[in-house]
Design a protein around this motif. Structure first.
Motif, short mmCIF file in Angstrom:
data_model
loop_
_atom_site.label_atom_id
_atom_site.label_comp_id
_atom_site.label_asym_id
_atom_site.label_seq_id
_atom_site.Cartn_x
_atom_site.Cartn_y
_atom_site.Cartn_z
N ASP A 185 24.03 54.68 -12.56
CA ASP A 185 24.64 54.66 -13.89
C ASP A 185 26.14 54.63 -13.68
O ASP A 185 26.81 55.66 -13.66
CB ASP A 185 24.21 55.88 -14.69
N GLY A 186 26.67 53.43 -13.49
CA GLY A 186 28.10 53.31 -13.23
C GLY A 186 28.46 53.89 -11.89
O GLY A 186 27.96 53.48 -10.85
N VAL A 191 19.06 60.44 -7.52
CA VAL A 191 17.81 60.39 -6.77
C VAL A 191 16.92 61.53 -7.27
O VAL A 191 17.36 62.67 -7.36
CB VAL A 191 18.04 60.54 -5.25
N THR A 192 15.69 61.19 -7.62
CA THR A 192 14.73 62.20 -8.06
C THR A 192 13.47 62.07 -7.21
O THR A 192 13.05 60.96 -6.87
CB THR A 192 14.37 62.05 -9.54
N THR A 210 16.41 66.86 -7.87
CA THR A 210 17.30 65.85 -8.44
C THR A 210 18.66 65.98 -7.78
O THR A 210 19.23 67.07 -7.72
CB THR A 210 17.48 66.01 -9.96
N ARG A 211 19.19 64.86 -7.29
CA ARG A 211 20.53 64.86 -6.71
C ARG A 211 21.35 63.76 -7.38
O ARG A 211 20.95 62.59 -7.40
CB ARG A 211 20.49 64.61 -5.19
N LYS A 212 22.50 64.14 -7.92
CA LYS A 212 23.43 63.19 -8.51
C LYS A 212 24.69 63.12 -7.65
O LYS A 212 25.25 64.15 -7.30
CB LYS A 212 23.79 63.57 -9.95
N LEU A 218 31.36 64.05 -4.05
CA LEU A 218 30.95 65.10 -4.96
C LEU A 218 29.49 64.91 -5.35
O LEU A 218 29.10 63.83 -5.83
CB LEU A 218 31.83 65.10 -6.21
N GLY A 219 28.68 65.93 -5.13
CA GLY A 219 27.27 65.86 -5.47
C GLY A 219 26.82 67.10 -6.21
O GLY A 219 27.37 68.20 -6.04
#
Length: 326
Positions: A185-186, A191-192, A210-212, A218-219
């Motif tokens: 998303d941009g 990741v899920t 869930t990892r963004k 930065l996560g």
């Protein structure tokens, strides 16, 4: 010879813990390949600026002091604003400071018990969102627990590790090669998946994961109802990083969740010898099952350079990735 072909990337990076910077305190730091001065104003706002005074070159972080909302140079008391970087006051003269009397300043956000600075090679204003994780302010969750590491590698190498599914089996001893749903998303990659945690007694717990990733440094990771943590991989220079992890867990599950934290921390120790002794291979010899490494590298390109991307990178297609290759 450099091991990596990358400059310092653009993005949000932690430069200190909040509790390391008291009101009125000034402290030195070295990130982004630059000497920095960190300070907290009298009203409590954290600020980050380049360290060297443009007047005669004194280091603002060594002997400088906070005067109200400004940072005062230890050499001739020139006073700088931490937001604009401009010199606003020279106390020994009534002459107006030159418009060239400016130190580079960095936008700052404080969250999760960390002070984040925005770095951009061209000096552009922030255009990548910061994560929101309400549990860090929830009374039923613990105060942040911090772990830090300093590693001789770069941000992209560490971020690519998450796309290299096979190493989880051969470096970390997982029974199977993990996979998951990956989406873009941009500037944010998500990741899920469902993972299993095996306790020392052998009991297996299924966990929703869930990892963004908000850029390369930065996560924000959640194991639903068990643990949340923020990871900042801050470039010291092109070949060294300072990692800060901030964990929070539900008070009701503190004992179990603290075991999960130890699992994550111990896993880093297994990766470090590889990170510190490998080189970046621009054209890797990938094979079916290696994971979405090339897709990750295309996404990563947008975080370099002096310009601002006209539009965030969009993958040609989004697919289910279960160790299925690239």
């Amino acid at each position: 010879m450099s091991r990596f072909p990358f400059p310092v990337p653009n993005g949000w990076f932690a430069v200190a813990r909040s509790d390391e910077l008291a009101v009125g305190e000034v402290r030195p730091a070295h990130y982004f390949g630059r000497d920095l001065a960190l300070f907290r104003t009298a009203s409590g706002d954290a600020r980050v600026v380049d360290a060297y005074c443009p007047h005669l070159g004194a280091n603002l972080a060594h002997g400088g002091r906070v005067t109200g909302e400004l940072l005062e140079c230890p050499f001739h008391a020139w006073r700088f604003d931490g937001v604009s970087g401009r010199c606003l006051d020279v106390p020994y003269t009534d002459a107006e400071p030159s418009p060239k009397a400016v130190v580079r300043s960095y936008p700052v956000v404080e969250r999760f018990g960390l002070v984040f600075a925005w770095h951009h090679l061209g000096g552009a204003e922030p255009y990548i969102d910061m994560p929101v994780m309400e549990e860090f302010d929830d009374e039923e969750w613990t105060d942040p627990v911090f772990h830090e590491f300093e590693i001789a590698t770069c941000c992209q190498e560490m971020a690519e590790n998450n796309a290299d599914y096979v190493h989880f089996k051969y470096v970390h001893g997982m029974d199977t090669v993990p996979g998951g749903e990956v989406g873009y998303d941009g500037f944010v990659k998500t990741v899920t998946e469902r993972q299993e945690f095996r306790s020392r007694s052998g009991k297996v717990y299924p966990l929703d994961f869930t990892r963004k990733s908000y850029g390369l440094g930065l996560g924000a990771l959640r194991l639903k109802g068990v643990m949340s943590f923020v990871s900042s991989v801050t470039p010291v220079d092109e070949e060294h990083v300072h990692i800060r992890w901030a964990f929070t867990v539900p008070e009701s599950m503190r004992d179990f969740s603290e075991k999960m934290i130890r699992t994550f921390v111990d896993a880093v120790a297994e990766d470090i010898p590889i990170w510190e002794n490998k080189v970046y291979v621009e054209k890797p010899l990938l094979i079916r099952g290696d994971g979405p490494i090339i897709e990750f590298r295309h996404w990563a390109r947008q975080f370099y350079g002096e310009g601002v991307p006209e539009r965030p990178w969009v993958p040609p297609r989004v697919r289910r990735l279960e160790g299925s290759g690239v």
